[in-house]
Write a protein that holds these residues in place. Sequence first.
Motif, PDB file in Angstrom:
ATOM      1  N   GLY A   1       0.776  -1.232   0.000  1.00 57.70           N
ATOM      2  CA  GLY A   1       0.000   0.000   0.000  1.00 57.70           C
ATOM      3  C   GLY A   1       0.803   1.276   0.000  1.00 57.70           C
ATOM      4  O   GLY A   1       0.226   2.370   0.113  1.00 57.70           O
ATOM      5  N   PHE A   2       2.116   1.176  -0.142  1.00 57.62           N
ATOM      6  CA  PHE A   2       2.938   2.380  -0.202  1.00 57.62           C
ATOM      7  C   PHE A   2       3.023   2.862  -1.644  1.00 57.62           C
ATOM      8  O   PHE A   2       3.322   2.087  -2.548  1.00 57.62           O
ATOM      9  N   GLU A   3       2.771   4.132  -1.832  1.00 54.95           N
ATOM     10  CA  GLU A   3       2.845   4.723  -3.165  1.00 54.95           C
ATOM     11  C   GLU A   3       4.182   5.436  -3.319  1.00 54.95           C
ATOM     12  O   GLU A   3       4.533   6.307  -2.520  1.00 54.95           O
ATOM     13  N   LEU A   4       4.943   5.059  -4.355  1.00 55.25           N
ATOM     14  CA  LEU A   4       6.232   5.703  -4.599  1.00 55.25           C
ATOM     15  C   LEU A   4       6.629   5.521  -6.048  1.00 55.25           C
ATOM     16  O   LEU A   4       6.220   4.566  -6.713  1.00 55.25           O
ATOM     17  N   GLU A   5       7.446   6.451  -6.524  1.00 58.00           N
ATOM     18  CA  GLU A   5       8.043   6.349  -7.851  1.00 58.00           C
ATOM     19  C   GLU A   5       9.327   5.535  -7.739  1.00 58.00           C
ATOM     20  O   GLU A   5       9.977   5.513  -6.689  1.00 58.00           O
ATOM     21  N   ASP A   6       9.716   4.883  -8.830  1.00 59.42           N
ATOM     22  CA  ASP A   6      10.942   4.081  -8.817  1.00 59.42           C
ATOM     23  C   ASP A   6      12.140   4.894  -8.331  1.00 59.42           C
ATOM     24  O   ASP A   6      12.968   4.403  -7.552  1.00 59.42           O
ATOM     25  N   GLU A   7      12.231   6.137  -8.785  1.00 57.92           N
ATOM     26  CA  GLU A   7      13.395   6.972  -8.494  1.00 57.92           C
ATOM     27  C   GLU A   7      13.464   7.400  -7.034  1.00 57.92           C
ATOM     28  O   GLU A   7      14.497   7.924  -6.592  1.00 57.92           O
ATOM     29  N   GLU A   8      12.396   7.186  -6.280  1.00 54.59           N
ATOM     30  CA  GLU A   8      12.397   7.606  -4.874  1.00 54.59           C
ATOM     31  C   GLU A   8      13.057   6.585  -3.953  1.00 54.59           C
ATOM     32  O   GLU A   8      13.246   6.867  -2.771  1.00 54.59           O
ATOM     33  N   LEU A   9      13.410   5.433  -4.481  1.00 52.41           N
ATOM     34  CA  LEU A   9      14.048   4.395  -3.679  1.00 52.41           C
ATOM     35  C   LEU A   9      15.556   4.411  -3.913  1.00 52.41           C
ATOM     36  O   LEU A   9      16.018   4.253  -5.054  1.00 52.41           O
ATOM     37  N   PHE A  10      16.319   4.572  -2.849  1.00 47.44           N
ATOM     38  CA  PHE A  10      17.778   4.610  -2.915  1.00 47.44           C
ATOM     39  C   PHE A  10      18.342   3.360  -2.229  1.00 47.44           C
ATOM     40  O   PHE A  10      18.051   3.093  -1.065  1.00 47.44           O
ATOM     41  N   THR A  11      19.137   2.598  -2.971  1.00 52.77           N
ATOM     42  CA  THR A  11      19.717   1.359  -2.462  1.00 52.77           C
ATOM     43  C   THR A  11      21.242   1.409  -2.567  1.00 52.77           C
ATOM     44  O   THR A  11      21.790   2.090  -3.437  1.00 52.77           O
ATOM     45  N   PRO A  12      21.953   0.655  -1.719  1.00 48.60           N
ATOM     46  CA  PRO A  12      23.417   0.603  -1.827  1.00 48.60           C
ATOM     47  C   PRO A  12      23.886   0.030  -3.155  1.00 48.60           C
ATOM     48  O   PRO A  12      24.942   0.427  -3.655  1.00 48.60           O
ATOM     49  N   ALA A  13      23.121  -0.904  -3.742  1.00 50.47           N
ATOM     50  CA  ALA A  13      23.524  -1.466  -5.025  1.00 50.47           C
ATOM     51  C   ALA A  13      23.543  -0.383  -6.103  1.00 50.47           C
ATOM     52  O   ALA A  13      24.448  -0.349  -6.949  1.00 50.47           O
ATOM     53  N   ARG A  14      22.557   0.494  -6.068  1.00 50.60           N
ATOM     54  CA  ARG A  14      22.515   1.615  -7.016  1.00 50.60           C
ATOM     55  C   ARG A  14      23.731   2.507  -6.824  1.00 50.60           C
ATOM     56  O   ARG A  14      24.376   2.925  -7.809  1.00 50.60           O
ATOM     57  N   ALA A  15      24.104   2.777  -5.568  1.00 52.13           N
ATOM     58  CA  ALA A  15      25.274   3.599  -5.286  1.00 52.13           C
ATOM     59  C   ALA A  15      26.551   2.902  -5.742  1.00 52.13           C
ATOM     60  O   ALA A  15      27.487   3.545  -6.240  1.00 52.13           O
ATOM     61  N   ALA A  16      26.610   1.573  -5.585  1.00 55.53           N
ATOM     62  CA  ALA A  16      27.796   0.828  -5.985  1.00 55.53           C
ATOM     63  C   ALA A  16      27.993   0.862  -7.492  1.00 55.53           C
ATOM     64  O   ALA A  16      29.120   1.051  -7.976  1.00 55.53           O
TER      65      ALA A  16
END
Length: 254
Positions: A59-74
């Motif tokens: 039930g959480f509404e969010l855009e893909d770009e709003e999620l920040f993960t360590p894999a993305r940073a790596a």
Amino acid sequence: MVKGVLLDLSGVLYDGDQPVPGAAEAVATLRAGGLPVRFLTNSTRAPRRKLLEKLRKMGFELEDEELFTPARAACDALTAKGVKAHLLIHPDLAEDFEGHEDSDRPGALVVGDAGPYFTFDRLNAAFRVLSAGAAFYALAANRAFRDADGELSMDAGAFVAALEYASGTEAEVLGKPAKAFFAAALDDMGVTAEEAAMVGDDAESDVAGALRAGLGRAVLVKTGKYRDGDETGIDPAPSHVAADLSAAVDWLLS
């Protein structure tokens, strides 16, 4: 005045496969109040795609770009350095590193929470990569996490420390509490660190880490991995301790 909010996932929005009661409504309340929200996680067993699916099903509404993960940073760090990596991660996370892996000629080692895949052979192979001079990236270095059975389990931090000790190479942590990890989300929201607040269940990485990174406020919630007394003995101390995300949002908006 708070102008943007960063939220941890596990232990704040959900516990295992169940949402924390009232959490989805609390996020909606922040958005209704005109506050941008970004989601920061140190979870490194599930790929980004599955985390997004899990949040939306709850039930959480969010855009893909709003999620920040360590894999993305790596992946960003590997691209900037112009190298490929030897990966010591959980197999489920491999899809997030597509195009960034090269175990034959790696210029970097990336370590995440490999769980049962932290075997001696895999740790020793990672040690040899570091001994050959590769850069060392840790997706996170948390001590423990709340497992599916409700008990605490070892996180990747102990294995990162073991590799640091054996190789004499210090890891660069890419997830929380790295200042750059918080900064990426703040820049995306367009707010300064002083104008932002972090809400998390990890007193060290989420709360003290956010305050050391310059955030104006950091709230520790008593859900997830929280244990009585976690707010004592850490420096900086939490700006506030709340029963759950709903109570944290009430405090931030008050």
